[in-house]
Design an enzyme around this catalytic site. Structure first.
Site, PDB file in Angstrom:
ATOM      1  N   CYS A 161       0.942  -1.187  -0.007  1.00  0.00           N
ATOM      2  CA  CYS A 161      -0.078  -0.060   0.119  1.00  0.00           C
ATOM      3  C   CYS A 161       0.850   1.336  -0.051  1.00  0.00           C
ATOM      4  O   CYS A 161       2.016   1.163  -0.519  1.00  0.00           O
ATOM      5  CB  CYS A 161      -0.992   0.029   1.176  1.00  0.00           C
ATOM      6  SG  CYS A 161      -0.154  -0.045   2.714  1.00  0.00           S
ATOM      7  N   GLN A 162       0.401   2.311   0.737  1.00  0.00           N
ATOM      8  CA  GLN A 162       1.229   3.427   0.636  1.00  0.00           C
ATOM      9  C   GLN A 162       2.326   3.497   1.687  1.00  0.00           C
ATOM     10  O   GLN A 162       3.546   3.784   1.430  1.00  0.00           O
ATOM     11  CB  GLN A 162       0.461   4.612   0.794  1.00  0.00           C
ATOM     12  CG  GLN A 162       1.240   5.941   0.260  1.00  0.00           C
ATOM     13  CD  GLN A 162       1.592   6.023  -1.092  1.00  0.00           C
ATOM     14  OE1 GLN A 162       0.830   5.860  -1.995  1.00  0.00           O
ATOM     15  NE2 GLN A 162       2.716   6.537  -1.437  1.00  0.00           N
TER      16      GLN A 162
END
Length: 99
Positions: A64-65
């Site tokens: 994810c980020q």
């Protein structure tokens, strides 16, 4: 929680290793920047299990980020019987900081 370092993932991608990578960020985040992973937002993961490799021992890398959502995805996939799920340590943020 199993993690792969951003530098290691970048090396493996550069070596053209066949990897199954899932980006669990939202579609709009993926559209802004991505590393070519399959985009399945975290909230939609249960509906898309049929897209995942049928071999539950095959390596799957989730990102994810920053690493939070991928950690949640990793736990969920483990509960579904996937035994070789790795999360990108530091997420896409760490990957993009590499030169």
């Amino acid at each position: 929680m199993l993690e792969v370092a951003a530098k290691e993932l970048k090396r493996r991608l550069a070596n053209k290793e066949e990897l199954y990578i899932i980006d669990v960020r939202e579609c709009w985040e993926y559209d802004e920047v991505n590393i070519g992973a399959t985009n399945i937002p975290l909230g939609e993961l249960p509906q898309h299990l049929s897209q995942l490799p049928s071999r539950k021992d095959m390596e799957i890398i989730v990102h994810c980020q920053s690493g939070r959502r991928s950690g949640q995805a990793q736990k969920y996939l483990a509960k579904q019987g996937y035994s070789n799920v790795t999360s990108l340590k530091g997420g896409l943020d760490a990957y993009l900081r590499l030169k």
